[in-house]
Every structure is written in structure tokens, then in C-alpha cells.
Design an enzyme around this catalytic site. Structure first.
Site, PDB file in Angstrom:
ATOM      1  N   ASP A  97       0.861  -1.178   0.000  1.00  0.00           N
ATOM      2  CA  ASP A  97       0.000   0.000   0.000  1.00  0.00           C
ATOM      3  C   ASP A  97       0.896   1.226   0.000  1.00  0.00           C
ATOM      4  O   ASP A  97       2.058   1.181   0.450  1.00  0.00           O
ATOM      5  CB  ASP A  97      -0.916   0.014   1.227  1.00  0.00           C
ATOM      6  CG  ASP A  97      -1.919   1.167   1.176  1.00  0.00           C
ATOM      7  OD1 ASP A  97      -2.745   1.186   0.245  1.00  0.00           O
ATOM      8  OD2 ASP A  97      -1.865   2.049   2.054  1.00  0.00           O
ATOM      9  N   GLU A 115       0.903   5.670   0.647  1.00  0.00           N
ATOM     10  CA  GLU A 115       0.249   6.915   1.036  1.00  0.00           C
ATOM     11  C   GLU A 115       0.866   8.024   0.193  1.00  0.00           C
ATOM     12  O   GLU A 115       2.075   8.010  -0.076  1.00  0.00           O
ATOM     13  CB  GLU A 115       0.441   7.196   2.528  1.00  0.00           C
ATOM     14  CG  GLU A 115      -0.138   6.134   3.454  1.00  0.00           C
ATOM     15  CD  GLU A 115      -1.647   5.986   3.334  1.00  0.00           C
ATOM     16  OE1 GLU A 115      -2.305   6.977   2.929  1.00  0.00           O
ATOM     17  OE2 GLU A 115      -2.164   4.894   3.620  1.00  0.00           O
ATOM     18  N   ASP A 154      -2.697  -0.679   6.444  1.00  0.00           N
ATOM     19  CA  ASP A 154      -3.596  -1.089   5.363  1.00  0.00           C
ATOM     20  C   ASP A 154      -3.040  -2.283   4.600  1.00  0.00           C
ATOM     21  O   ASP A 154      -3.796  -3.151   4.149  1.00  0.00           O
ATOM     22  CB  ASP A 154      -3.825   0.079   4.400  1.00  0.00           C
ATOM     23  CG  ASP A 154      -4.754   1.142   4.996  1.00  0.00           C
ATOM     24  OD1 ASP A 154      -5.263   0.910   6.111  1.00  0.00           O
ATOM     25  OD2 ASP A 154      -4.940   2.183   4.360  1.00  0.00           O
ATOM     26  N   HIS A 159      -3.631  10.604   6.505  1.00  0.00           N
ATOM     27  CA  HIS A 159      -2.601   9.621   6.870  1.00  0.00           C
ATOM     28  C   HIS A 159      -1.643  10.114   7.960  1.00  0.00           C
ATOM     29  O   HIS A 159      -0.752   9.374   8.371  1.00  0.00           O
ATOM     30  CB  HIS A 159      -1.801   9.178   5.644  1.00  0.00           C
ATOM     31  CG  HIS A 159      -1.248  10.304   4.799  1.00  0.00           C
ATOM     32  ND1 HIS A 159      -0.489  11.320   5.297  1.00  0.00           N
ATOM     33  CD2 HIS A 159      -1.358  10.542   3.456  1.00  0.00           C
ATOM     34  CE1 HIS A 159      -0.128  12.139   4.326  1.00  0.00           C
ATOM     35  NE2 HIS A 159      -0.651  11.698   3.197  1.00  0.00           N
ATOM     36  N   HIS A 201      -5.342   3.799   7.272  1.00  0.00           N
ATOM     37  CA  HIS A 201      -4.773   4.850   6.428  1.00  0.00           C
ATOM     38  C   HIS A 201      -3.303   5.089   6.737  1.00  0.00           C
ATOM     39  O   HIS A 201      -2.780   6.188   6.510  1.00  0.00           O
ATOM     40  CB  HIS A 201      -5.567   6.152   6.538  1.00  0.00           C
ATOM     41  CG  HIS A 201      -6.976   6.041   6.022  1.00  0.00           C
ATOM     42  ND1 HIS A 201      -7.261   5.717   4.716  1.00  0.00           N
ATOM     43  CD2 HIS A 201      -8.170   6.180   6.657  1.00  0.00           C
ATOM     44  CE1 HIS A 201      -8.587   5.673   4.563  1.00  0.00           C
ATOM     45  NE2 HIS A 201      -9.141   5.942   5.727  1.00  0.00           N
TER      46      HIS A 201
END
Length: 686
Positions: free
Chosen positions: A496, A498, A644, A547, A639
Site C-alpha cells: 500500500d 500513502e 492497510d 494519513h 490509512h
């Protein structure tokens, strides 16, 4: 033919056929009335049209109600049961979705409860049988964890299925199911394997030793590899190795020092020999000429002394690095002295740690303590360990007769132990680059031995032990066609990101990347990738609110070039998995030229897979999937890239079981299912 259609389509066709049949019946009845009763045909046509459209509308309305309150709830209940049967989910079934189906929903809940009870009983029975295996496993893990050498067990095709912490420290990002050639130069290993194969063909089962370099060439290892054989079947290889980099460097440095000293000594020695020959041959040499030769001899002797003076410290430094120095507790040294029979000894400060050869220091102190004990005038002997800046002073304190330095020198000239040969206490002092001396204090006498201080080992009781082994790795080469391999045999990296925003093409950048590995169906929580990334631009306050990553947090973080290379290495030989994967991959692929790597690995998206498996529902968010599979996500981890990624990995583990039951067993079939559901993305909220 009927099996090709889904339940909802079957119901739709049923109501369509009912409407069509009713319309035909109405038309037939009107036609029969017209032929018998006569009258204007327009009236019959109008009546037929009105009745037909009315029937079609009624059938459509009733069909929609039936689809919403019967067909969809039935599919939802079937999906819930299928998920619980295959994925082992124990969350309660929501009966509200089937409130118009009478006793069906309670019956499904009863089946779920019975399934949970049967699963619990089975798990209990299995737990009793595996308790013994778990105890053996704990012993094995502890032994493997604390080995002083690096240990790796390889499959027959040289993939890692076991490693210990030392191996991970020496080789870097070592991981299960990774090729060992990614961490060691392959040629020495392959040559050793060939030699071992030749011996095995002659009936000799022996380990083969070799010298190998790390993949980047920064370290050298002395290694030995041996086969693992059971019932005449080759199960793999065991690789044991230790870091020989410093040993080789010291050997090269000492060899260089010797050659340099030999070259620097040879010329003065030759000159001295020539001068002496001349002086001996010419006994009547004039005084002035003799003075010139004497000056030449003095110059050459000075050169010899300079050479020895320069070489001595350099040799001592190399020798001290080569000697086996480790972190030793003072209390261990005190106990070792007591074990030698030195009973009249008090000790203080045993919690101090020193970097030394513990056995040699014990031998040295034993020489001194035995020398002190020979005189009955010395008493109340105490051994202390005291910190002094970057050193720990081992001091022997006593009352009574003084001990001159000359006597101490005589004691330390003796060999410390038969196991060390002629290695004396003086050699111990030289090897540790230290000295020993005596002092007179107001309360008595003492002898001081300074040693380099070492920090106490830091132990963390809460440190999780990573998964260092997996003996169930499939014996399939990694370079086979991945598309037709079963999903259960593949390695996955679930990741994942951000970012600063939602539009990579408009300048938004990655601020964090995280990934975890799934190998052989196991989530390897010890093999994690996580890094902040400096985006090279401010992070908007709106995205920081999501985040919680601020500009200050990424100031010293690596850029996408370095972080992307490290992440690409972490993803080697794996299938990439992400929730809404096209979004995350878009950021990475736009930076491929800057990173210098291409993310060409196969990719699976949990959003599309969810749409393929659970098409009756319109919710495919990560939270919805977590709720479906009973996966909990801590609010503080939601987040965040790693939080995640871990949640997605846990969801994906459960999805693999459901996919297997739905006939999606290979990577090719999974990708095909995703392609069929691509259009669903436009209608879903994720």
C-alpha cells in the site's frame, strides 16, 4: 443449459416468460372472442394492448420485488455460508438481509453455528495432537535463533525455506522462497554443488566448503554446504557460513606488512653487510674514511629502527582485530576464576561489560592472583570492575605486602594455559593493546588492568520472532510460467502507498510505501518493508489529516529513487497485490525511469477479486472486506501504509480460500476474473 445462468437471471427469465405467456393468452382470448362475437376489431386490439402492457408492467414490478427481496438475499446467504465454510470466518450472519425468506435465514444461522462447533471440536482434537510438535518446534526455533553462524536451508532448486537471525544480519533482506543467488555470488555456490554432486554419485555424502562473496561484493563468507537426504530422496541443502571479511582483510594487511617490512629491512641489512665487509678487509683505513663508513652504518641502523617502530603498532592493531574479542561480563570472569580454585576472592562490579578474549583475561588474572597468594602477608584480596570513560578497569585490591612492578612482570611472562601453548600473559596484554601496573593507595595496594568497555546487550522481551522457516515450500522452480501455477504455490507482496493526493499525473507523489509477504499461504510478519518517502514537495494539510504524515516527518526520508529500488528488490519473484491496485501502481510506474526499475510483476487487485466473488453486493471497500472476513483494523493503523497492507494481506489470505472453492485456482484464472469485473469499478464505491 440452466446451469449457465445465475439465480437472478433465472428468476428474470421466469417472470419474462410469465409476462410473455400471459400476453399470448390475453391475445388468444381476445382473438377467440372476436371470431365468435364479432364487432369492431379496434376495440379488441386496444384491449389487448392495454392488458398486455399492464401484464408486462405488473410482471416487471413483481420481478424486481422478487429480485430485491428473494434472489439477492438467497445469494447473500449462500455467499455467507460459502465464505464461512472455506475461509473459517466465525462472525455471525446478518439475518436482516433475508427477513422476507421466513425460516431460511434462521436455518442458515443454525448451519453456521453447527459448522463453528464442528470446527472448534476439530481444532481441539488437532491441538492435542500438535502440542508435542509445538514443543519440539520451540526447541528448534531457540536453537536456530541462537546459532553463532549463519544457517540457511535450501530447496533442491536453491530457494530459501529456513534461515536464522545471523544469516539475515549477514545477507540483508533474506526471506523465505527467495533464491539464494540474490544474496550470494552464484558461481562459488554452483561449483560447490557440482563437487558435492560428484561425491554423491560415488556414494559419498559429505559437506563441501567454499569461499563466497555477497551479491554486492562487500562481504566474504567461509561456507560449507551439505545435502539433506531422507529415504534416499534429496530434500535440499544446508548452508552454514560466517563472515570472513575481517579475517581476510587482516590476513592481507599482515601479509602486506610483512612484505613491506621485508623490503625495507633488506636494503639496510645489505648495506650494513657491505660496510662491515669493507671495514674488515681494510684494517688501515684512514680515520676520516672510517668515520664516513660509521656514519653510513648509523644511518642504516636508524632506518631499521624506524621500520620496526612503524611496523610494530600496525601489526599490533591488525593482530588485536584478528583475535577473537567478544562482549564479556565481568561477573563471568569472576566466576571463571573461582572455578579455577581461587576461593579467597571477593568481587565487586560484575555487571560491567568488556570487549576482550575472556579466556585469555582469566588466564592472565589467574597468574597474578596465584602470585599474590604465594605470600601469606597479603590478605583481603578483592577483585573489582570499575568504569573509566571508555574503559573498564579490572583492579585487584589487597592489604599487606607491596608488589613491585618487576615481580608482576615475572608473573605475566608465564604461559597462561596449556591450551594456548606458549602464549604468555605478556602476549595477552600485547594482544589487547593494554598494560598492567601496581599502585599504592591510602587503604592498601592495587593492581590495575584496563580493558575496552562494551555496552550491555540490549534485550527486548516484546520483540516478535519472525517466521524463519517453511518446510512446505513447493518444489517448483521460480522461472516456470507463473500464469498456470496454482495460487497456493506463489509468493505475494501485499503493499500500500500513502500519497500527497489522488492524481499522480498532476504532480502528486508517494510519501510512504509498505509491504508484507505471503509465502505458501502464510503471512510473514517478520518480512516487512516500510519506509517514508520524501516527495520533494509540500504535503497538503487535507491529506495529512488522512494519513497523519507531515513535512517534518519526511525531511530526512529517502527519495522515490532509493525507496523504489529497495521496494523493487523486496518484491522480487512475487505477485503484487493491493486494494485498488491500479491507483498505487500508477504512482510507481510513473517513476520507473527515475527509479531505474520496471514494476512488471503480475498484479492482483482485491477490489476486482471481491467484485468477482461477491457480485451481489455493491460494497468492496477495505473496511467492508475486513468486516466480511472478520479482520480487525486498529483505528490508529487505518490509512497508514503498513496498517492497510497488513489488513489487505489478511483479507487476501481468506479470499484465496474462497477463490479456490469458486474454481479460481491459478494466476491466469484470477487475472481473467479481474478482467471480467473491470467495468464494475465504475459503479462501485471504493
Amino acid at each position: 443449459m440452466a446451469e449457465r445462468f445465475g439465480l437472478r437471471l433465472r428468476f428474470a427469465l421466469f417472470f419474462a416468460a410469465l409476462a410473455l405467456g400471459g400476453s399470448i393468452a390475453i391475445c388468444g382470448g381476445l382473438w377467440l372472442g372476436y371470431t365468435r362475437m364479432g364487432g369492431p376489431v379496434e376495440g379488441y386490439v386496444t384491449a389487448g394492448i392495454v392488458a398486455g402492457f399492464g401484464l408486462l408492467g405488473l410482471a416487471a414490478w413483481v420481478g424486481l420485488l422478487f429480485d430485491e427481496n428473494v434472489a439477492k438475499p438467497i445469494l447473500a446467504l449462500a455467499s455467507e455460508l460459502n465464505t464461512r465454510a472455506r475461509a473459517g470466518v466465525d462472525a455471525d450472519i446478518d439475518e436482516k438481509q433475508a427477513r422476507y425468506l421466513g425460516a431460511l435465514a434462521p436455518a442458515v444461522s443454525t448451519i453456521h453455528d453447527a459448522l463453528s462447533e464442528a470446527r472448534a471440536a476439530q481444532e481441539h482434537a488437532v491441538a492435542l495432537e500438535t502440542a508435542r510438535i509445538n514443543r519440539e518446534k520451540a526447541l528448534f526455533e531457540t536453537l536456530l535463533h541462537d546459532l553463532a553462524e549463519g544457517a540457511v536451508v535450501l530447496t533442491p532448486d536453491n530457494r530459501v525455506m529456513l534461515y536464522n537471525r545471523v544469516a539475515q544480519q549477514l545477507l540483508g533482506a533474506l526471506g523465505l522462497d527467495r533464491r539464494i543467488q540474490a544474496f550470494l555470488r552464484p558461481e562459488p555456490l554452483e561449483h560447490a554443488l557440482k563437487r558435492m554432486e560428484s561425491k554423491y554419485a560415488r556414494g559419498q555424502i559429505e559437506a563441501e566448503s567454499f569461499l563466497a562473496a555477497s551479491a554486492d561484493g562487500s562481504r566474504f563468507f567461509l561456507a560449507r554446504i551439505s545435502p539433506v537426504i531422507s529415504d534416499e530422496e534429496r530434500l535440499g541443502h544446508v548452508l552454514i557460513f560466517h563472515d570472513a571479511t575481517e579475517d581476510l582483510q587482516v590476513h592481507a594487511e599482515r601479509d602486506h606488512l610483512f612484505n613491506t617490512m621485508l623490503e625495507q629491512v633488506r636494503r639496510p641489512a645489505a648495506a650494513l653487510s657491505a660496510v662491515l665487509d669493507v671495514l674488515q678487509e681494510d684494517g688501515d683505513m684512514p680515520a676520516k674514511t672510517r668515520a664516513t663508513f660509521n656514519a653510513a652504518m648509523r644511518e642504516e641502523v636508524d632506518r631499521l629502527f624506524t621500520c620496526l617502530s612503524d611496523t610494530g603498532p600496525r601489526y599490533g592493531s591488525a593482530a588485536s582485530r584478528h583475535w577473537p574479542m567478544t562482549e564479556v561480563a565481568a561477573e563471568d570472569i569472576f566466576d571463571a576464576l573461582r572455578a579455577r580454585g581461587i576461593t579467597k576472592l571477593d568481587s565487586v562490579g560484575g555487571s560491567q561489560f568488556m570487549r576482550c578474549d575472556g579466556f585469555a583475561i582469566v588466564g592472565l588474572l589467574a597468574l597474578v592472583l596465584n602470585g599474590l597468594a604465594k605470600s601469606e602477608t597479603r590478605h583481603d584480596i578483592t577483585l573489582k570492575a570499575e568504569p573509566h570513560d571508555h574503559e573498564v578497569w579490572l583492579t585487584i585490591i589487597w592489604n599487606g605486602e607491596e608488589t613491585p612492578d618487576g615481580l608482576i612482570d615475572a608473573w605475566v611472562q608465564q604461559p597462561i594455559s596449556g591450551g594456548y601453548g606458549q602464549y604468555t600473559g605478556r602476549d595477552v596484554l600485547d594482544g589487547h593493546r593494554t598494560e598492567i601496573w601496581s599502585e599504592i593507595q591510602a587503604d592498601g595496594h592495587r593492581i590495575v588492568l584496563p580493558l575496552v568497555a562494551a555496552g550491555e546487550p540490549v534485550l527486548s522481551a516484546s520483540e516478535a520472532r519472525p517466521e524463519f522457516y517453511d518446510f512446505n515450500l513447493p518444489a517448483v522452480a521460480l522461472d516456470d510460467d507463473m500464469a498456470d501455477r496454482p495460487l497456493s504455490e506463489l509468493s505475494f507482496v501485499v503493499f500500500d502507498t500513502e500519497t500527497t493526493g489522488l492524481s499522480p499525473s498532476n504532480g502528486d507523489e508517494i510519501v510512504q510505501i509498505a509491504g508484507v509477504r505471503i509465502v505458501n499461504g502464510r503471512l510473514l510478519r517478520g518480512e516487512v518493508f516500510e519506509t517514508l518517502v520524501n516527495p520533494g514537495r509540500p504535503i497538503p494539510a487535507a491529506t495529512t489529516a488522512v494519513h497523519h504524515i507531515t513535512d517534518d516527518m519526511v525531511v530526512d526520508a529517502p527519495g522515490i529513487s532509493e525507496a523504489g529500488k529497495r521496494f523493487h528488490d523486496f518484491c522480487q519473484d512475487s505477485v503484487l497485490v493491493a486494494h485498488n491496485a491500479p491507483f498505487d501502481l500508477a504512482f510507481l510506474r510513473l517513476k520507473e525511469q527515475q527509479i531505474g526499475r520496471k514494476f512488471s510483476q503480475p498484479v492482483l487487485c482485491t477490489v476486482l477479486l471481491s467484485a468477482a466473488l461477491f457480485e451481489h453486493t455493491g460494497s468492496h471497500t477495505l473496511d467492508a472486506l475486513a468486516g466480511r472476513f472478520g479482520v480487525s483494523i486498529a483505528p490508529e493503523l487505518r490509512h497508514t501504509a503498513l496498517g492497510d497492507a497488513v489488513a489487505t494481506a489478511e483479507v487476501f489470505q481468506q479470499m484465496l480460500k474462497v477463490m479456490q472453492g469458486e474454481g479460481i485456482g491459478t494466476l491466469r484464472q484470477a487475472i481473467a476474473a479481474e478482467r471480467r469485473m473491470t467495468q464494475i469499478r465504475k459503479a462501485q464505491n471504493y
